[in-house]
Design a protein around this motif. Structure first.
Motif, PDB file in Angstrom:
ATOM      1  N   HIS A  25       0.383  -1.085   0.279  1.00 53.10           N
ATOM      2  CA  HIS A  25      -0.082  -0.355   0.001  1.00 53.10           C
ATOM      3  C   HIS A  25       0.882   1.472   0.231  1.00 53.10           C
ATOM      4  N   TYR A  26       2.005   0.661   0.253  1.00 54.54           N
ATOM      5  CA  TYR A  26       3.310   2.416  -0.082  1.00 54.54           C
ATOM      6  C   TYR A  26       3.146   3.245  -1.299  1.00 54.54           C
ATOM      7  N   CYS A  27       3.488   4.537  -1.019  1.00 54.33           N
ATOM      8  CA  CYS A  27       3.521   4.866  -1.988  1.00 54.33           C
ATOM      9  C   CYS A  27       4.783   4.937  -2.596  1.00 54.33           C
ATOM     10  N   TYR A  28       4.075   5.311  -3.855  1.00 59.02           N
ATOM     11  CA  TYR A  28       5.002   5.279  -5.318  1.00 59.02           C
ATOM     12  C   TYR A  28       6.573   5.811  -4.324  1.00 59.02           C
ATOM     13  N   GLY A  29       7.363   5.121  -4.597  1.00 54.17           N
ATOM     14  CA  GLY A  29       9.261   4.723  -4.593  1.00 54.17           C
ATOM     15  C   GLY A  29       9.640   4.705  -3.017  1.00 54.17           C
ATOM     16  N   CYS A  30       8.722   4.410  -2.360  1.00 52.81           N
ATOM     17  CA  CYS A  30       8.754   3.805  -0.552  1.00 52.81           C
ATOM     18  C   CYS A  30      10.092   3.312  -0.556  1.00 52.81           C
ATOM     19  N   SER A  31      11.020   3.991   0.233  1.00 56.08           N
ATOM     20  CA  SER A  31      11.721   3.388   0.932  1.00 56.08           C
ATOM     21  C   SER A  31      11.317   1.769   1.699  1.00 56.08           C
ATOM     22  N   HIS A  32      10.094   2.108   2.710  1.00 60.09           N
ATOM     23  CA  HIS A  32       9.991   1.115   3.237  1.00 60.09           C
ATOM     24  C   HIS A  32       9.349  -0.677   2.676  1.00 60.09           C
ATOM     25  N   GLY A  33       8.837  -0.813   0.863  1.00 58.81           N
ATOM     26  CA  GLY A  33       9.595  -1.542  -0.163  1.00 58.81           C
ATOM     27  C   GLY A  33      10.467  -2.331  -0.069  1.00 58.81           C
ATOM     28  N   VAL A  34      11.667  -1.259  -0.276  1.00 60.20           N
ATOM     29  CA  VAL A  34      12.505  -1.699  -0.277  1.00 60.20           C
ATOM     30  C   VAL A  34      13.121  -2.365   0.977  1.00 60.20           C
ATOM     31  N   VAL A  35      12.900  -2.077   1.932  1.00 57.14           N
ATOM     32  CA  VAL A  35      13.710  -2.512   3.368  1.00 57.14           C
ATOM     33  C   VAL A  35      13.319  -3.449   4.009  1.00 57.14           C
ATOM     34  N   HIS A  36      11.602  -3.640   2.611  1.00 53.66           N
ATOM     35  CA  HIS A  36      10.595  -4.867   3.219  1.00 53.66           C
ATOM     36  C   HIS A  36      11.985  -6.050   2.816  1.00 53.66           C
ATOM     37  N   LYS A  37      11.519  -5.741   1.235  1.00 55.01           N
ATOM     38  CA  LYS A  37      11.945  -6.844   0.212  1.00 55.01           C
ATOM     39  C   LYS A  37      13.352  -7.218   0.982  1.00 55.01           C
ATOM     40  N   ILE A  38      14.609  -6.273   1.520  1.00 59.32           N
ATOM     41  CA  ILE A  38      15.905  -6.794   1.811  1.00 59.32           C
ATOM     42  C   ILE A  38      15.770  -7.624   3.133  1.00 59.32           C
ATOM     43  N   ILE A  39      15.146  -7.196   4.240  1.00 59.13           N
ATOM     44  CA  ILE A  39      14.361  -8.237   5.276  1.00 59.13           C
ATOM     45  C   ILE A  39      14.294  -9.249   4.932  1.00 59.13           C
ATOM     46  N   ALA A  40      13.467  -9.836   4.200  1.00 59.45           N
ATOM     47  CA  ALA A  40      12.585 -10.669   3.157  1.00 59.45           C
ATOM     48  C   ALA A  40      13.761 -11.989   2.246  1.00 59.45           C
ATOM     49  N   GLU A  41      14.547 -10.693   2.050  1.00 55.67           N
ATOM     50  CA  GLU A  41      16.075 -11.714   0.949  1.00 55.67           C
ATOM     51  C   GLU A  41      16.976 -12.326   2.439  1.00 55.67           C
ATOM     52  N   VAL A  42      16.917 -11.717   3.220  1.00 52.44           N
ATOM     53  CA  VAL A  42      17.624 -11.926   4.636  1.00 52.44           C
ATOM     54  C   VAL A  42      17.044 -13.135   4.842  1.00 52.44           C
ATOM     55  N   ILE A  43      16.121 -12.808   5.757  1.00 51.44           N
ATOM     56  CA  ILE A  43      15.673 -13.906   6.076  1.00 51.44           C
ATOM     57  C   ILE A  43      15.454 -15.694   5.049  1.00 51.44           C
ATOM     58  N   GLU A  44      14.994 -15.343   3.477  1.00 51.44           N
ATOM     59  CA  GLU A  44      15.034 -16.338   3.120  1.00 51.44           C
ATOM     60  C   GLU A  44      17.154 -16.888   3.090  1.00 51.44           C
TER      61      GLU A  44
ATOM     62  N   MET B  75      18.861 -16.839   5.625  1.00 50.58           N
ATOM     63  CA  MET B  75      19.461 -17.536   6.621  1.00 50.58           C
ATOM     64  C   MET B  75      18.311 -18.652   7.078  1.00 50.58           C
ATOM     65  N   GLY B  76      17.521 -19.060   6.350  1.00 53.73           N
ATOM     66  CA  GLY B  76      16.760 -20.003   6.264  1.00 53.73           C
ATOM     67  C   GLY B  76      15.879 -20.186   7.702  1.00 53.73           C
ATOM     68  N   ILE B  77      15.464 -19.111   8.115  1.00 55.39           N
ATOM     69  CA  ILE B  77      14.916 -18.477   9.712  1.00 55.39           C
ATOM     70  C   ILE B  77      13.367 -18.341   9.640  1.00 55.39           C
ATOM     71  N   GLN B  78      12.206 -18.939   8.033  1.00 59.47           N
ATOM     72  CA  GLN B  78      11.533 -17.924   7.916  1.00 59.47           C
ATOM     73  C   GLN B  78      10.354 -18.863   9.673  1.00 59.47           C
ATOM     74  N   GLY B  79      10.861 -19.484   9.781  1.00 56.49           N
ATOM     75  CA  GLY B  79       9.847 -20.179  10.779  1.00 56.49           C
ATOM     76  C   GLY B  79      10.283 -19.791  12.182  1.00 56.49           C
ATOM     77  N   GLU B  80      11.600 -19.262  12.743  1.00 51.97           N
ATOM     78  CA  GLU B  80      11.882 -18.941  13.490  1.00 51.97           C
ATOM     79  C   GLU B  80      12.402 -17.080  14.074  1.00 51.97           C
ATOM     80  N   VAL B  81      11.751 -16.407  12.920  1.00 54.16           N
ATOM     81  CA  VAL B  81      11.942 -14.727  13.610  1.00 54.16           C
ATOM     82  C   VAL B  81      10.257 -14.547  13.481  1.00 54.16           C
ATOM     83  N   VAL B  82      10.679 -13.727  14.465  1.00 55.63           N
ATOM     84  CA  VAL B  82       9.261 -12.647  14.911  1.00 55.63           C
ATOM     85  C   VAL B  82       9.221 -10.919  14.087  1.00 55.63           C
TER      86      VAL B  82
END
Lengths: 78, 271
Positions: free
Chosen positions: B29-48, B50-57
């Motif tokens: 829902h973020y506005c176009y070009g919002c930095s939140h989207g990029v940070v969400h993406k890199i957090i998701a990539e790090v979690i993937e 490290m293989g910790i999807q089930g252990e991260v909160v």
């Protein structure tokens, strides 16, 4: 001279046309399409596909994660 | 030379980058070009990676990123305004093996939540704190935040931030770097591909610190809010480079362990 060849696929309906990938592309491959998607955004597309090297810079800066990048494994002699 | 068609390149065996599987298919829902989207993406990539999807909160804040739980396919809790570090503390203490991260903006972390932020870091909680600093209250319509630059025009400082009236911008990351409980304090940005990759490394290091039990890892991401600033995304990045980076310089502020901190920060009692 060997040159890597790549291609990107932009999910048109998710793209919000923020232009960040266009600026990030070192080869000037991408530009905003003159047409709009169903939400009214000018989505990004490859306007100069021959220049793409598959460097993934556009995908790195995309806030909506709507870019997928492909690169040929073997380099092409041109 | 035979021409290579784009269709020949777009094949599964040539794939080099695709959207992380930790991200959901919900359009953000973020506005176009919002930095939140990029940070969400890199957090998701790090979690993937490290293989910790089930252990991260994740602890979602109040602000634009309150709906982060729609976008990352991990466990989330949503805290009251500014209280994400307190909720993260509780979660981490009852589930010490989980990777807990608090994701907050500047209005949340540096204004209403200053006390929780400071004390969570000072206790050296083994959590990751991700701080999105866009110098404005984005969600509520671009009001002045503690981190707003001097002279910056916002909807509540229409003549620019005035030092006499509103005080100085708050460098909360520098304050946090002085606390002995902080293991890793860094300031990054996501406006260029290079900076995105550096921030990703920083976030990965922070998650790894969380498992090593060495204290709090704090990552500030200097970000843009093009809707709040009322300029387009590309110009926002330029504005950020010209106006925010001199005041909020990028780089690591602290990279140590709690033992290091104990040796020079904490006085031993005389027997």
């Amino acid at each position: 001279m060997a040159k890597a060849r790549g291609a990107v696929v932009v999910e048109n309906e998710v793209c919000k046309g923020c232009n960040l990938c266009v600026v990030a592309c070192p080869q000037d491959v991408l530009s905003l399409h003159k047409e709009v998607n169903s939400k009214g955004y000018h989505y990004s597309h490859m306007s100069n596909p021959e220049a793409c090297t598959g460097c993934t810079n556009c995908a790195a800066v995309c806030p909506d994660s709507c870019i997928t990048v492909y690169r040929l494994k073997s380099t092409v002699v041109a | 030379m035979t021409a290579i068609r784009v269709e020949d390149i777009i094949k599964p065996e040539n794939l080099v980058y695709k959207k992380s599987s930790v991200l959901t298919d919900v359009p953000m829902h973020y506005c176009y070009g919002c930095s939140h989207g990029v940070v969400h993406k890199i957090i998701a990539e790090v979690i993937e990676e490290m293989g910790i999807q089930g252990e991260v909160v994740g602890i979602a804040p109040v602000g634009c990123s309150v709906m982060a739980y729609y976008y990352l396919d991990i466990d989330w809790m949503q805290a009251a305004h500014g209280r994400a570090p307190a909720v993260a503390t509780g979660y981490k203490r009852v589930n010490p093996k989980k990777y807990v991260f608090a994701y907050q903006g500047d209005g949340d972390l540096a204004a209403i939540g200053t006390a929780e932020t400071m004390h969570a870091v000072n206790r050296g909680e083994n959590i990751v704190m991700i701080f999105i600093n866009n110098a404005i209250y984005g969600m509520t319509g671009g009001q002045m935040a503690p981190t707003t630059m001097v002279g910056q025009v916002t909807s509540t400082s229409p003549y620019g931030r005035d030092i006499d009236l509103n005080g100085y911008p708050l460098k909360i990351t520098e304050l946090i770097a002085q606390l002995p409980g902080a293991a890793y304090v860094t300031r990054q940005s996501v406006h260029t591909p290079g900076n995105v990759r550096k921030t990703k490394k920083a976030i990965r290091k922070a998650f790894e610190n969380s498992a090593k039990n060495i204290g709090t890892s704090f990552i500030e991401v200097v970000s843009t809010c093009n809707s709040g600033w009322k300029i387009d995304p590309v110009a926002s990045n330029k504005w950020m480079e010209e106006n925010m980076f001199p005041f909020y310089p990028l780089g690591d502020l602290k990279d140590s362990t709690r033992d290091d901190a104990n040796t020079y920060m904490v006085q031993k009692l005389k027997k």
